[in-house]
Design a protein around this motif. Structure first.
Motif, mmCIF file in Angstrom:
data_model
loop_
_atom_site.group_PDB
_atom_site.id
_atom_site.type_symbol
_atom_site.label_atom_id
_atom_site.label_comp_id
_atom_site.label_asym_id
_atom_site.label_seq_id
_atom_site.Cartn_x
_atom_site.Cartn_y
_atom_site.Cartn_z
ATOM 1 N N THR A 14 0.850 -1.189 0.000
ATOM 2 C CA THR A 14 0.000 0.000 0.000
ATOM 3 C C THR A 14 0.880 1.232 0.000
ATOM 4 O OG1 THR A 14 -1.564 -1.258 1.321
ATOM 5 C CG2 THR A 14 -1.933 1.099 1.183
ATOM 6 N N SER B 204 -7.422 -2.194 -4.047
ATOM 7 C CA SER B 204 -7.292 -3.619 -3.694
ATOM 8 C C SER B 204 -8.645 -4.301 -3.520
ATOM 9 C CB SER B 204 -6.468 -3.760 -2.417
ATOM 10 O OG SER B 204 -7.155 -3.169 -1.339
ATOM 11 N N THR B 235 -5.706 -8.668 -7.786
ATOM 12 C CA THR B 235 -6.229 -7.489 -7.094
ATOM 13 C C THR B 235 -6.102 -7.597 -5.580
ATOM 14 O OG1 THR B 235 -7.878 -7.399 -8.848
ATOM 15 C CG2 THR B 235 -8.235 -5.943 -6.971
ATOM 16 N N THR B 236 -6.443 -8.754 -5.050
ATOM 17 C CA THR B 236 -6.456 -8.937 -3.587
ATOM 18 C C THR B 236 -5.799 -10.269 -3.244
ATOM 19 O OG1 THR B 236 -8.683 -7.969 -3.803
ATOM 20 C CG2 THR B 236 -7.955 -8.530 -1.584
#
Lengths: 163, 257
Positions: A14, B204, B235-236
């Motif tokens: 992130t 995400s 994506t996740t």
């Protein structure tokens, strides 16, 4: 441990996220954690009271707040509790205590008694979005500083939060 | 005379439906073991769970082999308005033979792990208050709306999503929390109308509505795991790992015969 690695690796993907970890927290009880008083207790005092967190999350999304995460010592894929800390003031903003189903606190009556039988108002969230009816019921003190979250389907306490 | 016959027939046909609250209201012909009676009907075009388009056709009355999971579902495809359904302004609808067969087929593709025994019934309603939602759920209840049966809809995906909601409601607390932790869900604020959830980066999520809560996120991820696993992995990836670990290697769609 694998989940912790997952958490760390995910957090690192992130943007603007950093994370620090320590070697594992000592067992903490709800009553001990309740000695953390948001807006009064500093992160240093929290560390003195319950030990160093297992990880500290800092992300641009939560800035200027960082999240101190304490894992459950017997089940490190889960969080015993986490606290939001304001980096500027150094004070704790809120604490979330997770409750697990074999713990006495999973009983609403027990946890209410343990917390000193505060006067609580029951609130059921409206089903105003999503395709699934909300399963949570909230029990809040009048000043809304303490919330007990109950899972309606299982009739078990999910979390105790205070701010 | 014919009017009297029609009235009598209507009464006779209505009795079993009222008595059992099941969607299979018509008097059934006897069929061999492991098969059930299907009335003649027109079948609209639709898409199978594996993405295969099926063209419209007229289906003759016949004995249909019971698909996998039939024993679990035959009493759970239910007629009427579900007791306790919170959205009281929604209107019930009648199951057609085409729809019950479509639902049985769609469910037969899903892994048994999603067949949660606490599910009381799958009901048929007209239109969601959240139109164009094709389906909704509350504890023990799944509702399918008219547009779940649209030509472009994959009914298996819709049902997998709703069953995942029911599954999530029954997750043990350690599994629930390990999912929330693996997905970086935090609930920081006890103010206002209740705790709200904050989340990892928007990029995400496989579906935007997953941002609303862990339960919606979970249902989206389970659906994606079964039907678009490459997308979920990209994506996740944490969700892909968690679901794979939690459900085990047998958690996949059954192949269409």
């Amino acid at each position: 441990m694998k989940y912790l690695i997952l958490l760390i690796s995910f957090a690192l993907t992130t943007a603007c996220t950093s994370i620090t970890t320590s070697t594992g927290s000592k067992p903490i009880t709800l009553l001990l954690a309740r000695q953390i008083v948001p807006q009064k207790t500093s992160s240093a005092e929290m560390k003195q009271l319950i030990g160093a967190p297992d990880s500290v999350l800092q992300t641009s999304e939560f800035d200027p707040t960082e999240i101190w995460v304490y894992l459950k010592s017997t089940e490190p894929a889960t969080r015993r509790m986490y606290a939001f800390v304001n980096k500027k003031s150094g004070l704790v903003e809120s604490v979330t205590w997770n409750v697990f189903d074999r713990e006495p606190e999973s009983s609403l009556d027990f946890v209410k008694k343990e917390l000193g039988n505060p006067e609580l108002t029951r609130t059921e969230p409206k089903w105003d979005k999503g395709d699934s009816a909300p399963d949570e019921v909230y029990f809040k003190t009048t000043d809304q500083r303490l919330t007990i979250v109950l899972r309606r389907t299982l009739n078990e306490v999910d979390m105790v939060q205070w701010r | 005379m014919s009017r009297l016959c029609r009235t009598l027939a209507a009464i006779i046909f209505a009795i079993p439906a009222c008595a059992t609250n099941r969607a299979f209201g018509a008097i059934e012909q006897s069929c061999p073991a492991n098969s059930h009676w299907v009335r003649a009907h027109h079948r609209r075009a639709y898409i199978r769970s594996d993405g295969t388009p099926v063209s419209a056709s007229s289906v003759s009355a016949h004995c249909q082999s019971n698909p996998p999971g039939y024993g679990f579902w035959e009493d759970r495809i239910r007629a009427g308005f579900p007791a306790g359904w919170p959205r009281t302004k929604e209107k019930q609808s009648r199951w057609t033979p085409e729809e019950t067969e479509r639902v049985l087929e769609a469910l037969s593709n899903l892994p048994d792990a999603l067949f949660v025994t606490t599910l009381q019934g799958v009901y048929r309603m007209q239109r969601s208050l959240d139109y164009p939602n094709p389906a909704s759920s509350s504890p023990g209840i799944i509702v399918l709306y008219d547009n779940a049966f649209g030509e472009k809809r994959n009914l298996s995906e819709i049902l997998a999503h709703e069953l995942a909601h029911e599954y999530f409601r029954r997750l043990g607390s350690e599994d629930l929390e390990s999912y929330r932790m693996a997905m970086n869900w935090f609930s920081p604020d006890a103010g206002g109308n209740g705790p709200h959830w904050i989340f990892r980066g928007k990029q995400s999520f496989v579906e935007e509505d997953g941002l609303t809560s862990p339960v919606e996120d979970f249902a989206n991820n389970v659906e994606c795991y079964l039907f678009r696993r490459d997308v979920l992995k990209k994506t996740t990836p944490n969700a892909d790992v968690w679901i794979g670990r939690h459900f085990g290697s047998g958690f996949k769609l059954r192949k269409t015969p």
